[in-house]
Design a protein around this motif. Structure first.
Motif, PDB file in Angstrom:
ATOM      1  N   LEU A  72       0.838  -1.205   0.000  1.00  0.00           N
ATOM      2  CA  LEU A  72       0.000   0.000   0.000  1.00  0.00           C
ATOM      3  C   LEU A  72       0.872   1.253   0.000  1.00  0.00           C
ATOM      4  N   ASN A  73       2.172   1.068  -0.077  1.00  0.00           N
ATOM      5  CA  ASN A  73       3.126   2.175  -0.088  1.00  0.00           C
ATOM      6  C   ASN A  73       2.956   3.099   1.116  1.00  0.00           C
ATOM      7  N   GLY A  74       2.711   2.493   2.251  1.00  0.00           N
ATOM      8  CA  GLY A  74       2.625   3.276   3.481  1.00  0.00           C
ATOM      9  C   GLY A  74       1.326   4.043   3.661  1.00  0.00           C
ATOM     10  N   GLN A  75       0.382   3.897   2.731  1.00  0.00           N
ATOM     11  CA  GLN A  75      -0.896   4.608   2.872  1.00  0.00           C
ATOM     12  C   GLN A  75      -1.873   3.789   3.703  1.00  0.00           C
ATOM     13  N   GLU A  76      -2.837   4.489   4.282  1.00  0.00           N
ATOM     14  CA  GLU A  76      -3.942   3.785   4.927  1.00  0.00           C
ATOM     15  C   GLU A  76      -4.744   3.104   3.824  1.00  0.00           C
ATOM     16  N   ILE A  77      -5.273   1.922   4.130  1.00  0.00           N
ATOM     17  CA  ILE A  77      -5.991   1.196   3.081  1.00  0.00           C
ATOM     18  C   ILE A  77      -7.250   1.961   2.650  1.00  0.00           C
ATOM     19  N   GLU A  78      -7.835   2.728   3.565  1.00  0.00           N
ATOM     20  CA  GLU A  78      -9.033   3.500   3.221  1.00  0.00           C
ATOM     21  C   GLU A  78      -8.720   4.544   2.140  1.00  0.00           C
TER      22      GLU A  78
END
Lengths: 256, 190
Positions: A72-78
């Protein structure tokens, strides 16, 4: 006179160019509902998933995508889910009736993102229940394919049921414990193979048919054998491109 | 000869006036469209906010059955909800929303002490609804902020600012959440 004519043909050419560009775009975009970047699905799963989504899309006109990612490249899945949904444009643009199952196996996160237009059928509580009962238990055993199959099945059947649309092949009403056994019957594969053979026989009969066959054979060997099974799967008619739908953060996330 | 010069000057002036008018109309319409788009996004924010806060009475009823003596938190939430109901401007509403988020996050921390409640099926569903409504709020907030950004830049840039002044358009506030309020209600599914 000459000038007007050339002007006319110029616009004509421009229109043709635009149309061909658009069709080629939507063509390269189409036929795909499953984006298995993480590589957790085998061709046989993709085949079944395509069938399920195919029937649901045909009957309800809504659209669904299954996306798996390596990271997710460090992003929140939302955040990732909303962006991906918008990028793919799942669902028709006015209706926003798309649905997406996003799985990030390495981060152990999943999200079911529901487009604006489907929120009335799939509320967050219901989506959360489907996640807990049909997806998470399998993901906990590292059985991603079964989780995705059952989760997708439950989502599609439940959505259609809420809207009052029947899915003869998928069935409706109570969700069976294991949908895979019901959906992935070898019978359907046999039918596909049968049709395939008949078409080959027909093609073999005429001269043009034989050359078409030869060329497609040549093309398929040059394109590599791995695509073969996929082509087989979309025998019942492929998908159109996505319609440019949006989601507004509805659905449910989970970890395991 | 002189006559010709006069005509040229008049022509240039006419062109200039026509150009200015068409620029004015274009800018005016552009600003109105942007303002409308911001309003529309804000309506969407209010919409999801409402949806989120409509869940609260249900949530409190469920929690009350298990945690009767956490009165203070329930009162806190009721108070902030009343504040939101009384707020009329976007700014006041944003502030009231932050109050509710704070109270909600405290409630969710307290809930951790009641394993029976967490096992309640109704409560699990409510938590999913709550997490979903929070995520919706985040999404619509971001979309609202994005449209505000374009709007704020446009109305302050010269020469668009002249038209914006005439329309009485002012800089609008972005909807920022306090970090604390933002992270606390994250629902843990373990």
């Amino acid at each position: 006179m000459l000038k007007r004519l050339s002007n006319y043909s110029l616009t004509k050419i421009a229109v043709i160019c635009a149309i061909s560009l658009l069709t080629s775009l939507s063509f390269s975009y189409s036929a795909e509902r499953i984006f298995d970047q993480a590589g957790i699905l085998e061709p046989k799963h993709t085949l079944v998933l395509n069938r399920m989504i195919g029937e649901w899309e045909e009957k309800t006109k809504h659209q669904m995508a299954i996306v798996t990612v390596k990271s997710l490249n460090g992003q929140e899945i939302e955040d990732y889910a909303v962006k991906k949904f918008e990028e793919l444009g799942i669902g028709r643009s006015g209706e926003n009736d798309g649905l997406m199952l996003l799985v990030a196996p390495n981060e152990r996160r999943l999200r079911i993102e529901v487009g604006y237009g489907l929120e009335q059928y799939l509320n967050d509580g219901l989506v959360g229940t489907i996640r807990d009962n049909y997806i998470i238990p399998h993901f906990k055993n590292n059985d991603f394919a079964t989780g995705i199959l059952q989760g997708t099945y439950a989502l599609l059947v439940k959505q259609a049921e809420m809207e009052g649309i029947e899915l003869p092949q998928l069935g409706a009403g109570e969700l069976p414990a294991s949908p895979t056994t019901k959906v992935a019957t070898t019978n359907e594969n046999m039918v596909g193979a049968f049709i395939f053979i008949i078409i080959i026989l027909i093609l073999l009969k005429s001269k043009t048919g034989r050359s078409v066959l030869m060329w497609s054979l040549l093309a398929s060997t040059m394109g590599g054998g791995s695509h073969r099974s996929n082509n087989f799967g979309s025998f019942g008619g492929g998908f159109g491109g996505f319609g440019g739908g949006l989601s507004g953060g509805g659905g449910a996330s989970g970890r395991w | 000869m002189n006559n010709k010069k006069l005509w040229i000057t008049l022509g240039v002036i006419a062109l200039f006036i026509i150009g200015s008018i068409s620029w004015y109309i274009g800018t005016y319409n552009k600003l109105i469209t942007m303002d409308e788009s911001v309003n529309e996004k804000w309506a969407q924010v209010e919409n999801v906010m409402q949806r989120r806060y409509d869940l609260i009475p249900n949530l409190i009823n469920t929690v009350k059955g298990y945690a009767k003596h956490e009165k203070e938190i329930f009162e806190n939430i009721a108070e902030s909800r009343a504040k939101l109901a009384g707020a009329s401007s976007a700014k006041d509403k944003m502030q009231a929303a932050q109050g509710i988020e704070g109270a909600l996050s405290r409630l969710l921390v307290v809930v951790e002490n009641y394993p029976n409640l967490k096992a309640n099926e109704n409560f699990t569903k409510l938590m999913d609804e709550l997490a979903g409504s929070e995520n919706r709020l985040t999404v619509e907030r971001q979309r609202y902020n994005l449209s505000i950004k374009g709007y704020n830049i446009a109305i302050r840039k010269f020469p668009t600012s002249i038209v914006a002044n005439q329309l009485g358009y002012e800089k609008k506030d972005m909807f920022q959440m306090e970090e604390k309020a933002k992270e606390a209600p994250k629902v843990n599914f373990n």
